[in-house]
Design a protein around this motif. Structure first.
Motif, PDB file in Angstrom:
ATOM      1  N   ASP A  53       0.741  -1.325  -0.017  1.00 54.37           N
ATOM      2  CA  ASP A  53      -0.015  -0.195   0.000  1.00 54.37           C
ATOM      3  C   ASP A  53       0.668   1.485   0.135  1.00 54.37           C
ATOM      4  O   ASP A  53       0.166   2.434   0.082  1.00 54.37           O
ATOM      5  CB  ASP A  53      -0.926   0.041   1.139  1.00 54.37           C
ATOM      6  N   ARG A  54       2.144   1.031  -0.370  1.00 52.92           N
ATOM      7  CA  ARG A  54       3.000   2.331  -0.127  1.00 52.92           C
ATOM      8  C   ARG A  54       3.518   2.323  -1.804  1.00 52.92           C
ATOM      9  O   ARG A  54       3.805   1.309  -2.309  1.00 52.92           O
ATOM     10  CB  ARG A  54       4.200   2.091   0.674  1.00 52.92           C
ATOM     11  N   PRO A  55       3.953   3.774  -2.172  1.00 53.51           N
ATOM     12  CA  PRO A  55       4.233   3.885  -3.531  1.00 53.51           C
ATOM     13  C   PRO A  55       5.699   3.503  -3.654  1.00 53.51           C
ATOM     14  O   PRO A  55       6.548   3.497  -2.784  1.00 53.51           O
ATOM     15  CB  PRO A  55       4.104   5.240  -3.830  1.00 53.51           C
ATOM     16  N   ALA A  56       6.136   3.255  -4.816  1.00 54.75           N
ATOM     17  CA  ALA A  56       7.579   2.861  -5.346  1.00 54.75           C
ATOM     18  C   ALA A  56       7.942   3.770  -6.499  1.00 54.75           C
ATOM     19  O   ALA A  56       6.924   4.176  -7.154  1.00 54.75           O
ATOM     20  CB  ALA A  56       7.822   1.283  -5.673  1.00 54.75           C
ATOM     21  N   SER A  57       9.161   4.375  -6.613  1.00 56.66           N
ATOM     22  CA  SER A  57       9.340   5.126  -7.612  1.00 56.66           C
ATOM     23  C   SER A  57      10.409   4.138  -8.581  1.00 56.66           C
ATOM     24  O   SER A  57      11.110   3.454  -8.135  1.00 56.66           O
ATOM     25  CB  SER A  57      10.557   6.181  -7.133  1.00 56.66           C
ATOM     26  N   THR A  58      10.000   4.472 -10.016  1.00 52.52           N
ATOM     27  CA  THR A  58      10.811   3.762 -11.099  1.00 52.52           C
ATOM     28  C   THR A  58      11.416   4.651 -11.948  1.00 52.52           C
ATOM     29  O   THR A  58      10.773   5.625 -12.177  1.00 52.52           O
ATOM     30  CB  THR A  58       9.635   3.086 -11.808  1.00 52.52           C
ATOM     31  N   VAL A  59      12.885   4.533 -11.921  1.00 52.82           N
ATOM     32  CA  VAL A  59      13.624   5.327 -12.700  1.00 52.82           C
ATOM     33  C   VAL A  59      14.532   4.360 -13.871  1.00 52.82           C
ATOM     34  O   VAL A  59      15.122   3.580 -13.299  1.00 52.82           O
ATOM     35  CB  VAL A  59      14.441   6.263 -11.946  1.00 52.82           C
ATOM     36  N   VAL A  60      14.362   4.844 -14.992  1.00 47.36           N
ATOM     37  CA  VAL A  60      15.185   4.324 -16.114  1.00 47.36           C
ATOM     38  C   VAL A  60      16.638   5.364 -16.490  1.00 47.36           C
ATOM     39  O   VAL A  60      15.946   6.506 -16.753  1.00 47.36           O
ATOM     40  CB  VAL A  60      14.644   3.965 -17.415  1.00 47.36           C
ATOM     41  N   SER A  61      17.731   4.743 -16.546  1.00 44.60           N
ATOM     42  CA  SER A  61      18.860   5.542 -16.874  1.00 44.60           C
ATOM     43  C   SER A  61      19.551   5.201 -17.789  1.00 44.60           C
ATOM     44  O   SER A  61      19.503   3.800 -18.065  1.00 44.60           O
ATOM     45  CB  SER A  61      19.640   5.969 -15.605  1.00 44.60           C
ATOM     46  N   GLY A  62      20.487   5.947 -18.699  1.00 43.04           N
ATOM     47  CA  GLY A  62      21.376   5.280 -19.515  1.00 43.04           C
ATOM     48  C   GLY A  62      20.486   5.311 -20.921  1.00 43.04           C
ATOM     49  O   GLY A  62      21.169   4.674 -21.931  1.00 43.04           O
ATOM     50  N   LEU A  63      19.420   5.828 -21.213  1.00 43.91           N
ATOM     51  CA  LEU A  63      18.966   5.817 -22.444  1.00 43.91           C
ATOM     52  C   LEU A  63      19.521   6.999 -23.278  1.00 43.91           C
ATOM     53  O   LEU A  63      20.146   7.876 -22.919  1.00 43.91           O
ATOM     54  CB  LEU A  63      17.497   5.846 -22.259  1.00 43.91           C
ATOM     55  N   ALA A  64      19.389   7.082 -24.728  1.00 50.26           N
ATOM     56  CA  ALA A  64      19.419   8.005 -25.441  1.00 50.26           C
ATOM     57  C   ALA A  64      18.645   9.231 -25.356  1.00 50.26           C
ATOM     58  O   ALA A  64      17.459   8.922 -24.759  1.00 50.26           O
ATOM     59  CB  ALA A  64      19.289   7.807 -26.844  1.00 50.26           C
ATOM     60  N   PRO A  65      18.886  10.548 -25.506  1.00 51.68           N
ATOM     61  CA  PRO A  65      18.102  11.539 -25.375  1.00 51.68           C
ATOM     62  C   PRO A  65      16.767  11.546 -26.049  1.00 51.68           C
ATOM     63  O   PRO A  65      16.555  11.044 -27.216  1.00 51.68           O
ATOM     64  CB  PRO A  65      18.666  12.626 -25.759  1.00 51.68           C
ATOM     65  N   ASP A  72      11.949   9.250 -15.325  1.00 53.67           N
ATOM     66  CA  ASP A  72      11.368   8.909 -14.212  1.00 53.67           C
ATOM     67  C   ASP A  72       9.887   8.739 -14.240  1.00 53.67           C
ATOM     68  O   ASP A  72       9.132   9.824 -14.574  1.00 53.67           O
ATOM     69  CB  ASP A  72      11.891  10.280 -13.331  1.00 53.67           C
ATOM     70  N   LEU A  73       9.431   7.811 -13.896  1.00 54.98           N
ATOM     71  CA  LEU A  73       7.721   7.673 -14.075  1.00 54.98           C
ATOM     72  C   LEU A  73       7.195   8.635 -12.993  1.00 54.98           C
ATOM     73  O   LEU A  73       5.761   8.637 -13.124  1.00 54.98           O
ATOM     74  CB  LEU A  73       7.378   6.312 -13.587  1.00 54.98           C
ATOM     75  N   GLY A  74       7.854   9.071 -11.935  1.00 56.43           N
ATOM     76  CA  GLY A  74       7.295  10.222 -11.090  1.00 56.43           C
ATOM     77  C   GLY A  74       7.036  11.595 -11.924  1.00 56.43           C
ATOM     78  O   GLY A  74       6.298  12.538 -11.255  1.00 56.43           O
ATOM     79  N   ALA A  75       7.728  11.709 -13.147  1.00 56.04           N
ATOM     80  CA  ALA A  75       7.897  12.991 -13.692  1.00 56.04           C
ATOM     81  C   ALA A  75       7.303  13.103 -15.012  1.00 56.04           C
ATOM     82  O   ALA A  75       7.195  14.055 -15.723  1.00 56.04           O
ATOM     83  CB  ALA A  75       9.334  13.420 -13.696  1.00 56.04           C
ATOM     84  N   GLU A  76       7.562  11.833 -15.826  1.00 60.47           N
ATOM     85  CA  GLU A  76       7.002  11.704 -17.041  1.00 60.47           C
ATOM     86  C   GLU A  76       5.928  11.057 -17.326  1.00 60.47           C
ATOM     87  O   GLU A  76       5.803  10.074 -16.595  1.00 60.47           O
ATOM     88  CB  GLU A  76       8.129  10.948 -18.074  1.00 60.47           C
TER      89      GLU A  76
END
Length: 433
Positions: free
Chosen positions: A32-44, A77-81
């Protein structure tokens, strides 16, 4: 116990190899608590598809996917995009979790509900090149991570209960206590459902998951009920040395909400009731208490409609509680001295729970009472669970084995689950403090 999961894969880009990684934090955390998901290393501005995959205890697969685009630094960042398509759209940091549904090869309309609360729901999150629609083969794998969603903390005690007539499971938080007591009940599917009780215990409540039929030596099918069974559960909880009195709370969904209202009405030890998607009257089967009998509203199957896809819509099946002929079925909640929290979805298609909540609150107002709060959610359906639970708008009935329309829209229903859970915890803590 809680940790971060990061798994990497390499991908070629313009003659060089770039390490793409996906990080989910916490990788093991409460459901019942949120999780943050971030992907790095992609091309712009790279376009990718994020997928989630989980398996229920019967081995059926559940999947979700969403389309994203990295920012100018190659970070996602799924919290921003926002998601640009797939199973949901918009800014939904937990969308991959609440949009999980049976994979294409599985039987549709199954629910991803845990029955073993000591084991987590394990979810694999993967990143794939390009935008692939739901049900299609994903593009090349770039990175993946494994996530565990727990419904009870390891230090919470779970005690199977066989006390007099009462059956169920008692969840006790860590520490010496005493703790506020809550009885937790679900609907007419029967059996023992524990995951919400486990979560309540992680938030400081001594929570009793209480079945009332189709469990151990309880009646196998739903017949007439006696409030004395529920009273015995209340007395057991208040006698327990880890439970703080003088009153307890109750939480119920559907049929369980009827019992929650009835317990508040007739049992003075119950001082707070959370009624989720309930009815203002007794339904289907009579409720007896001492010399009083409340008959149940009838379901008329001739008013059930079936869609071309075979989904049953039972919205109109229940008799009208406002019909004077059905007045004896009404739960006389104006007698209650405790506090009610009514939680309903305005697009509930199991029955007219929004109307029933209006009937209940108007009754209380007419009797000069203000001991209630109503949470009514536009676009939400019937089964309002703790947050981030997979939204199931059509589900297989456990008894009939046919798909039943629960109603709602996925995104709105997910938001209702997230908002209402915090209000439920706040309500119980306040009135049981």
């Amino acid at each position: 116990m809680w940790r971060r999961a990061v798994l990497r894969a390499s991908c070629g880009s313009a003659g060089r190899r770039t390490a793409v990684s996906v990080s989910v934090s916490p990788a093991a955390g409460l459901a019942d608590r949120p999780a943050s998901t971030v992907v790095s290393g992609l091309a712009p501005r790279q376009e990718v598809t994020l997928r989630a995959l989980a398996e229920n205890e019967q081995g059926s697969l559940f999947a979700s996917c969403a389309h994203y685009r990295a920012d100018g630094r190659g970070l996602l960042d799924l919290g921003a995009e926002p998601s640009r398509g797939g199973d949901y759209a918009g800014l939904e940091p937990m969308g991959l979790f609440w949009s999980l549904s049976p994979a294409g090869m599985e039987r549709p309309h199954q629910r991803l509900w845990p029955s073993r609360v000591r084991a987590p729901l394990r979810v694999q999150v993967s990143v794939h090149r390009g935008h692939s629609p739901p049900g299609a083969l994903p593009g090349p794998l770039l990175a993946q991570a494994r996530v565990e969603r727990w419904f009870v903390l390891p230090e919470v005690r779970r005690i199977r209960l066989k006390e007099g007539l009462v059956r169920g499971s008692l969840f006790l938080p860590p520490g010496t206590g005493p703790f506020p007591g809550v009885i937790d009940m679900f609907g007419d599917e029967g059996g023992l459902t524990e995951y919400r009780s486990g979560l309540l215990a992680t938030h400081g409540f001594a929570a009793l998951a209480l079945p009332y039929f189709n469990f151990e030596d309880l009646p196998k099918v739903m017949g007439d009920f006696h409030l004395e069974y529920f009273k015995e559960a209340v007395c057991f909880l208040l006698r327990h040395p880890k439970v703080k009195g003088p009153g307890i709370g109750v939480v119920g969904n559907g049929k369980g909400a009827e019992f929650a209202s009835s317990m508040m009405t007739f049992l003075p030890e119950v001082v707070a009731a959370v009624c989720i998607s309930g009815c203002s009257s007794i339904t289907a089967s009579a409720l007896h208490y001492d010399k009083l009998t409340l008959p149940g509203l009838c379901f008329n199957m001739s008013r059930v409609s079936i869609s071309e896809s075979g989904v049953f819509d039972i919205y109109e099946a229940l008799d009208d509680p406002l019909d004077p002929a059905n007045s004896s079925c009404r739960i006389p909640i104006e007698k209650a001295e405790g506090h009610f929290l009514f939680v309903v979805g305005e697009d509930d298609r199991i029955w007219k729970s929004s109307l029933y909540a209006q009937i209940a609150t108007e009754c209380l107002r007419q009797h000069g009472k203000d001991n209630f709060k109503l949470l009514s959610y536009a676009g939400a359906g019937h089964q309002i669970n703790p947050p981030f639970s997979p939204v199931c708008l059509v589900s297989l009935d456990r008894v009939l084995g046919v798909p039943i329309l629960g109603g709602g829209e996925k995104r709105a229903h997910a938001h209702a689950q997230e908002h209402s859970w915090e209000k439920i915890l706040e309500f119980l803590h306040f009135h049981l403090r």
